[in-house]
Motif scaffolding. Sequence first.
Motif, short mmCIF file in Angstrom:
data_model
loop_
_atom_site.label_atom_id
_atom_site.label_comp_id
_atom_site.label_asym_id
_atom_site.label_seq_id
_atom_site.Cartn_x
_atom_site.Cartn_y
_atom_site.Cartn_z
N CYS A 310 0.82 -1.22 0.00
CA CYS A 310 0.00 0.00 0.00
C CYS A 310 0.85 1.27 0.00
N GLY A 311 2.14 1.14 0.24
CA GLY A 311 3.00 2.32 0.36
C GLY A 311 2.97 3.25 -0.83
N PRO A 312 3.21 2.77 -2.06
CA PRO A 312 3.23 3.70 -3.21
C PRO A 312 1.88 4.37 -3.46
N ALA A 313 0.79 3.67 -3.27
CA ALA A 313 -0.53 4.24 -3.58
C ALA A 313 -1.01 5.20 -2.50
N TYR A 314 -0.56 5.02 -1.27
CA TYR A 314 -1.02 5.85 -0.15
C TYR A 314 0.15 6.59 0.49
N ALA A 315 1.08 7.05 -0.32
CA ALA A 315 2.30 7.65 0.23
C ALA A 315 1.99 8.88 1.07
N ASP A 316 1.15 9.80 0.57
CA ASP A 316 0.87 11.03 1.29
C ASP A 316 -0.03 10.81 2.50
N ILE A 317 -0.79 9.71 2.51
CA ILE A 317 -1.67 9.44 3.65
C ILE A 317 -0.93 8.66 4.73
N LEU A 318 -0.09 7.72 4.32
CA LEU A 318 0.67 6.97 5.31
C LEU A 318 1.72 7.84 5.99
N ASN A 319 2.31 8.75 5.27
CA ASN A 319 3.32 9.66 5.83
C ASN A 319 2.92 11.09 5.47
N PRO A 321 2.75 14.94 5.04
CA PRO A 321 3.78 15.97 5.14
C PRO A 321 3.45 16.96 6.25
N PRO A 322 4.45 17.47 6.94
CA PRO A 322 4.17 18.43 8.02
C PRO A 322 3.68 19.78 7.51
N VAL A 323 4.09 20.14 6.30
CA VAL A 323 3.69 21.42 5.70
C VAL A 323 3.14 21.13 4.32
N PRO A 324 1.94 21.60 3.98
CA PRO A 324 1.02 22.39 4.81
C PRO A 324 0.31 21.54 5.85
N LEU A 325 -0.20 22.19 6.88
CA LEU A 325 -0.84 21.50 7.99
C LEU A 325 -2.20 20.96 7.55
N THR A 326 -2.38 19.63 7.67
CA THR A 326 -3.65 18.98 7.31
C THR A 326 -4.01 17.97 8.39
N ALA A 327 -5.30 17.72 8.53
CA ALA A 327 -5.77 16.74 9.50
C ALA A 327 -5.52 15.33 8.96
N PRO A 328 -5.03 14.41 9.78
CA PRO A 328 -4.79 13.03 9.30
C PRO A 328 -6.10 12.33 8.99
N THR A 329 -6.07 11.50 7.98
CA THR A 329 -7.22 10.70 7.58
C THR A 329 -6.90 9.22 7.70
N LEU A 330 -7.91 8.41 7.90
CA LEU A 330 -7.72 6.97 8.04
C LEU A 330 -8.01 6.29 6.71
N PRO A 331 -6.98 5.80 6.01
CA PRO A 331 -7.22 5.09 4.74
C PRO A 331 -7.85 3.73 5.00
N ALA A 336 -7.83 -1.86 6.93
CA ALA A 336 -8.31 -3.24 6.83
C ALA A 336 -7.14 -4.22 6.91
N VAL A 337 -6.01 -3.85 6.33
CA VAL A 337 -4.82 -4.71 6.40
C VAL A 337 -4.35 -4.85 7.85
N VAL A 338 -4.36 -3.74 8.59
CA VAL A 338 -3.93 -3.78 10.00
C VAL A 338 -4.88 -4.65 10.82
N LEU A 339 -6.16 -4.61 10.52
CA LEU A 339 -7.14 -5.40 11.28
C LEU A 339 -6.93 -6.90 11.10
N LEU A 340 -6.18 -7.31 10.08
CA LEU A 340 -5.84 -8.73 9.96
C LEU A 340 -5.02 -9.21 11.15
N GLY A 341 -4.36 -8.29 11.82
CA GLY A 341 -3.58 -8.67 13.00
C GLY A 341 -4.42 -9.11 14.17
N LEU A 342 -5.74 -8.94 14.10
CA LEU A 342 -6.63 -9.41 15.17
C LEU A 342 -6.88 -10.91 15.11
#
Length: 364
Positions: A310-319, A321-331, A336-342
């Motif tokens: 997922c890194g290349p497709a969600y580069a700006d969301i996973l990391n 940028p500090p400038v400009p200031l934006t609210a983080p969003t949950l991709p 869903a990939v992280v929830l596989l760890g349950l």
Amino acid sequence: MKHSLHPGAWWLWALGLATAASRTTNPLLLLLIAAVAGYVVAARRTDAPWARSYGVFLRLGLLVLGIRVIAFTLLGSPIPGTHILFTLPEIPLPEWAKGVRLGGPLSLEGFLFAAYGALRLAVLLACVGAANALANPARLLRSLPGALYEAGVAVVVALTFAPNLVADAQRLRSARRLRGRSEKGVKVLLTIGVPVLEGALERSVNLAAAMDTRGFGRQADVPRRVRLTTAVLTLAGLLGCCVAAYGLLGADGAAWALPLLGIGAVAAAGGLLLGGRRAVRTRYRPDRWDLRAWLVAGSGVAVAAGMLLCGPAYADILNPPPVPLTAPTLPLLPAAVVLLGLLPAFVAPAPVRRSVAKAKETRK
């Protein structure tokens, strides 16, 4: 052994979550990874002394987070920002310290950048703490391949020191509580600190000595060329895996790091197989790698692989940028990939509490 899981499966699961955490600075994803690890620990850890170390790793992560924020507040950051929170008195420094700043304006952009980086490190510590709380360290060492028996006596001291430290600290705090003494404060910490450290180290060394007495590191005679080949393959394979792991942490290292990781893993596995010919020690009731162990380890590997993909497709969301200031969003897809760890919370065997086991034996 009937109601336990192979300890290596828990470590692979935890390392998979840690790899996913290392690929992002999005606070929502990091908190989700920490929540997944915490839920699995709450559902599947036992009441053994070494299983209580998870809380210590969480406190250590909070300490790291606080130190990083305080250091950023005092030293500043090169991240430019337009939202100034407050300005501290700036201390002038000599010419040789150019580039270092003490005090000055504190921007919201730089503050969040430092906090996100510290949160990632705290989540990594939480993942390692989850592995320590779920995997029995003695059984993990007993499952080491034969080529690593020489280092087993030294490794057992390192792996059992932290759980013994937690157990001794809780035992001394309970003793002080029963005597009506205070169990909080710096003075109490200084009073029990030395006995706790001494007791934990002594128990770890005693365990290592017992393993040495039972012939844990005993070896068979093999030809010199086999020993040399084993050392070269193991060392080259482990170095390749370390370099590949470092490359995977970068944004553009996956192209060369993944092939290097495969080559290093094959070389290390060959060295470990050859080194196993030197081992003459037998295992009593060895841990079996069953279907549940495959599912637990596979869930961690799936989380790590999914975040890498997922890194290349969600580069700006996973990391972000500090400038400009934006609210983080949950991709949605990385979440869903992280929830596989349950998955281990449902497929891993339920823990057997020692108090329940003793009650059943009493009724019998």
